[in-house]
Design a protein around this motif. Structure first.
Motif, PDB file in Angstrom:
ATOM      1  N   MET A 261       0.856  -1.176   0.000  1.00 50.43           N
ATOM      2  CA  MET A 261       0.000   0.000   0.000  1.00 50.43           C
ATOM      3  C   MET A 261       0.899   1.235   0.000  1.00 50.43           C
ATOM      4  N   ILE A 262       0.591   2.189  -0.885  1.00 51.53           N
ATOM      5  CA  ILE A 262       1.403   3.400  -0.941  1.00 51.53           C
ATOM      6  C   ILE A 262       0.508   4.603  -0.656  1.00 51.53           C
ATOM      7  N   ASP A 263       0.877   5.312   0.398  1.00 52.05           N
ATOM      8  CA  ASP A 263       0.072   6.427   0.888  1.00 52.05           C
ATOM      9  C   ASP A 263       0.860   7.707   0.613  1.00 52.05           C
ATOM     10  N   THR A 264       0.307   8.585  -0.231  1.00 51.44           N
ATOM     11  CA  THR A 264       1.079   9.735  -0.710  1.00 51.44           C
ATOM     12  C   THR A 264       0.517  11.064  -0.210  1.00 51.44           C
ATOM     13  N   TYR A 265       1.389  11.913   0.282  1.00 51.05           N
ATOM     14  CA  TYR A 265       1.025  13.268   0.730  1.00 51.05           C
ATOM     15  C   TYR A 265       1.770  14.266  -0.152  1.00 51.05           C
ATOM     16  N   GLY A 266       1.281  15.521  -0.180  1.00 49.88           N
ATOM     17  CA  GLY A 266       2.061  16.574  -0.821  1.00 49.88           C
ATOM     18  C   GLY A 266       1.752  16.794  -2.281  1.00 49.88           C
ATOM     19  N   CYS A 267       2.760  17.263  -2.998  1.00 53.08           N
ATOM     20  CA  CYS A 267       2.538  17.785  -4.350  1.00 53.08           C
ATOM     21  C   CYS A 267       2.607  16.685  -5.409  1.00 53.08           C
ATOM     22  N   GLN A 268       2.401  17.099  -6.654  1.00 50.44           N
ATOM     23  CA  GLN A 268       2.430  16.152  -7.779  1.00 50.44           C
ATOM     24  C   GLN A 268       3.778  15.482  -7.923  1.00 50.44           C
ATOM     25  N   GLN A 269       4.824  16.186  -7.497  1.00 49.58           N
ATOM     26  CA  GLN A 269       6.153  15.592  -7.555  1.00 49.58           C
ATOM     27  C   GLN A 269       6.186  14.318  -6.696  1.00 49.58           C
ATOM     28  N   ASN A 270       5.548  14.396  -5.556  1.00 54.10           N
ATOM     29  CA  ASN A 270       5.469  13.217  -4.697  1.00 54.10           C
ATOM     30  C   ASN A 270       4.599  12.135  -5.320  1.00 54.10           C
ATOM     31  N   GLU A 271       3.494  12.551  -5.975  1.00 55.43           N
ATOM     32  CA  GLU A 271       2.642  11.579  -6.671  1.00 55.43           C
ATOM     33  C   GLU A 271       3.476  10.845  -7.722  1.00 55.43           C
ATOM     34  N   ALA A 272       4.298  11.624  -8.446  1.00 54.44           N
ATOM     35  CA  ALA A 272       5.137  11.018  -9.484  1.00 54.44           C
ATOM     36  C   ALA A 272       6.149  10.057  -8.851  1.00 54.44           C
ATOM     37  N   ASP A 273       6.727  10.447  -7.725  1.00 53.67           N
ATOM     38  CA  ASP A 273       7.680   9.563  -7.039  1.00 53.67           C
ATOM     39  C   ASP A 273       6.981   8.282  -6.583  1.00 53.67           C
ATOM     40  N   SER A 274       5.747   8.417  -6.116  1.00 55.60           N
ATOM     41  CA  SER A 274       5.022   7.228  -5.656  1.00 55.60           C
ATOM     42  C   SER A 274       4.747   6.265  -6.804  1.00 55.60           C
TER      43      SER A 274
END
Ligand code: SAH
Ligand code: SF4
Ligand code: F3S
Length: 471
Positions: free
Chosen positions: A37-50
Motif C-alpha cells: 500500500m502506498i500512501d502519498t502526501y504533498g505535491c504532484q512531484q510526490n505523486e510522481a515519485d510514488s
C-alpha cells in the motif's frame, strides 16, 4: 551528451532491478501474493515519485491494496511543506502500530520530504518504532536495496544523508491514471523563498535531458494518454544546468510536435523567470493548455521582498498583462500565503486588491507555517493567530466571489473538454475538465466516452464547477 548535474549510473539502476528480481522470487514462493500500500502526501512531484515506488513494488512481486490491514508493505511518502501536512503523516504513521500488532510481518517504510529533515528523521527513529525503513527523496532510486537490507538484517534502516541530488533514469513506473500522466522534467529548487522548505529537502535544481523527457512523452501518447503535465518546482529554469541548448519554452515546442491529440500542462512556473518567451510558446503551441498557474504569494512588494521572490507587485501585474495580450481567454490560478511574518493589514489589503485586479479563476490559499531551517522561521511573527485566520477568511470570500462570477460567464459557451470519469454522487453524470482545468459535470454521455475529448455546452455553474451537456 554530458551534463553538469550528477547522474546515477545505469549499472546502479540495473543493480536495483536485480534486487527486485531476487525479492520477486522470494515473494513468488509465498502461499499468497503479498500486497503493498502506498500512501502519498504533498505535491504532484510526490505523486510522481510514488508511481516509481509502485513500479519497484510491482517488480518485487507485490500486488496492491488500499487497505492497511491487508498490506504486507506500507510506504508512506511524506510532505513537509506545512505543519498540518506533517501532523497528518505522524498521526497516520503512529496508527499503523495497531495494524502491525496484528501482522508482525508488515514492513513500514516512510520516505519523502519529511524524512530529509534531520529533526524529523530523529523523531521517527525515537518515537515511531513501527517504522522499519526511512529514506529521503535522494534515496528513492535505491528503495529495493534498502528494503532488502531491512528484511535480511531485521534492523531498522534510516538513510537521509544530505545531498544536492542527482538524476536517475530508467526506473520502473506504474501509473494510477490512464488518461493523465505526470512527467518530472526537473528536480529540486534553487530559489530559497524564505518560507519554503523545498530547497532544503529536495536539493538543487537539476534537469532531465530533453531526449529522455521526449521519449517518455512519446511513449505515453502512444499508450493513449491524453494529457501530459510537466512537473518541476520552477519549470521556467528548466535546462539551465544542461549542456543542451534548450529552455522550457523549447521543451514545450518539442513536445507539441509529437503527433496525436493531447494536452500539455505544466507546473509550477515562477513569476521571476516567466515572460514573453514562455507565453509565446504557450500561445503558438496548439496542444498547450491555455492555463497558467503563476503563484504570486502576496500582493505587497514589501512582503515579496521579505519572501525573496525576486519580483514586485508591478512586475507581476505586467506579466499577467503580457500573458493576457497573447491569450485573451487564458485561465489564471495562483497560490497565496496569508500571515507571513510581519504582514500588516496594509500589506494584506494589497493582496486583496491584487486578487481583485487579476481576477483569478481559482487559487490555493495557505496560512504561513514556520518551517525549521528556513529564514522565515527566525523572523519575528507578532500577528495573532486569530487575525491571520480572519484575513484568510476574507481572502477566501473574495476569491470565491470571483470564481463564481468567472464560472457564470461560461454559461452559454461551448467548451472543448477531456472526459475523465463518472461523478461520485450521480452515476448518470460524467466529469470532465476544460482546457483551463475547470471541472464540468456533463449530462447526456456514456461511460465509453471516458478518456476522450468532446465539446460541451455549458448550462450552469457555481463557485467550484460548471455543468453542461454534451454536444
Ligand atoms: N514551487 C512552487 C510551490 C511549491 S509549494 C512555487 O514556487 O510556486 C506550494 C505552495 O505552498 C507555495 O506556492 C506556497 O504558497 C505554499 N507554501 C510553501 N511553503 C509554505 C509555508 N511555509 N507556509 C504556508 N504555505 C507555504
Ligand atoms: Fe519553494 Fe520558492 Fe522553490 Fe517554490 S520556488 S519550491 S516556493 S523555494
Ligand atoms: Fe511537499 Fe516535498 Fe512536494 S515538501 S509540496 S512533497 S516537494
Amino acid at each position: 551528451m554530458t551534463k553538469k548535474t550528477g547522474e546515477i549510473p545505469e549499472s546502479e539502476i540495473l543493480r536495483q532491478s536485480d534486487i527486485c528480481a531476487q525479492i520477486a522470487e522470494i515473494n513468488a514462493a509465498l502461499p499468497k501474493m503479498p500486497l503493498a500500500m502506498i500512501d502519498t502526501y504533498g505535491c504532484q512531484q510526490n505523486e510522481a515519485d510514488s508511481e516509481i515506488l509502485r513500479g519497484y513494488a510491482g517488480m518485487m512481486g507485490f500486488g496492491f491494496t488500499d487497505k492497511p490491514e491487508d498490506a504486507d508493505l506500507i510506504i508512506v511518502n511524506t510532505c513537509a511543506i506545512r505543519e498540518h501536512a506533517e501532523m497528518r503523516v505522524l498521526g497516520n504513521v503512529g496508527a499503523l502500530r495497531h495494524i502491525k500488532a496484528k501482522n508482525p510481518n508488515l514492513k513500514v517504510a516512510v520516505c519523502g520530504c519529511m524524512v530529509q529533515q534531520e529533526h524529523m528523521a530523529n523523531k521517527l527513529k525515537r518515537s515511531f518504532r513501527v517504522v522499519d525503513i526511512a529514506f529521503g527523496p535522494h534515496e528513492l532510486w535505491r528503495f529495493p536495496e534498502l528494503y532488502k537490507k531491512s528484511i535480511e538484517s531485521g534492523e531498522r534502516i534510516f538513510e537521509n544523508s544530505p545531498s544536492d541530488g542527482a538524476i536517475a533514469e530508467g526506473m520502473p513506473v506504474i501509473r494510477q491514471d490512464n488518461i493523465r500522466a505526470w512527467i518530472s522534467i526537473m528536480y529540486g529548487c534553487n530559489n530559497f523563498c524564505t518560507y519554503c522548505v523545498v530547497p532544503h529537502v529536495r536539493g538543487r535544481e537539476r534537469s532531465r535531458k530533453s531526449a529522455d523527457i521526449l521519449a517518455e512523452a512519446k511513449k505515453l501518447i502512444q499508450e493513449g494518454y491524453r494529457e501530459i503535465t510537466l512537473l518541476g518546482q520552477n519549470v521556467n529554469s528548466y535546462g539551465r544546468d544542461l549542456d543542451e541548448n534548450i529552455d522550457f519554452s523549447g521543451l514545450i515546442r518539442m513536445i507539441n510536435e509529437i503527433p496525436g491529440e493531447f494536452l500539455i500542462r505544466f507546473m509550477t512556473s515562477h513569476p521571476r523567470d516567466a515572460g514573453d518567451k514562455l507565453f509565446l510558446a504557450m500561445a503558438e503551441c496548439e496542444k498547450c493548455a491555455k492555463h497558467l498557474h503563476l503563484p504570486v504569494q502576496s500582493g505587497s512588494s514589501r512582503i515579496l521582498k521579505e519572501m525573496n521572490r525576486h519580483y514586485d507587485r508591478n512586475q507581476y501585474l505586467d506579466l499577467i498583462k503580457k500573458a493576457r495580450a497573447l491569450m485573451p481567454d487564458i485561465v489564471l490560478t495562483t497560490d497565496i500565503i496569508v500571515g507571513f511574518p510581519g504582514e500588516t493589514e496594509e500589506d494584506f489589503s494589497e493582496t486583496l486588491s491584487l486578487v481583485a485586479e487579476v481576477r483569478y479563476d481559482a487559487m490555493f490559499t495557505f496560512i504561513f507555517s514556520p518551517r525549521v531551517g528556513t529564514k522565515a522561521y527566525d523572523m519575528t511573527d507578532d500577528t495573532p493567530k486569530e487575525v491571520k485566520k480572519e484575513r484568510f477568511e476574507r481572502l477566501l470570500t473574495a476569491v470565491n466571489g470571483i470564481s463564481a462570477e468567472k464560472h457564470a460567464a461560461y454559461i452559454g459557451t461551448e467548451q472543448k473538454v477531456l472526459i475523465d470519469g463518472i461523478d461520485k454522487q450521480d452515476d448518470t453524470v460524467l466529469t470532465a475538465r476544460t482546457e483551463g482545468g475547470r471541472l464540468v459535470r456533463l449530462k447526456g454521455g456514456q461511460e465509453s466516452l471516458i478518456g476522450s475529448f468532446a465539446y460541451a455546452k455549458i448550462t450552469g455553474s457555481n463557485t467550484w464547477a460548471l455543468s453542461g451537456e454534451l454536444m
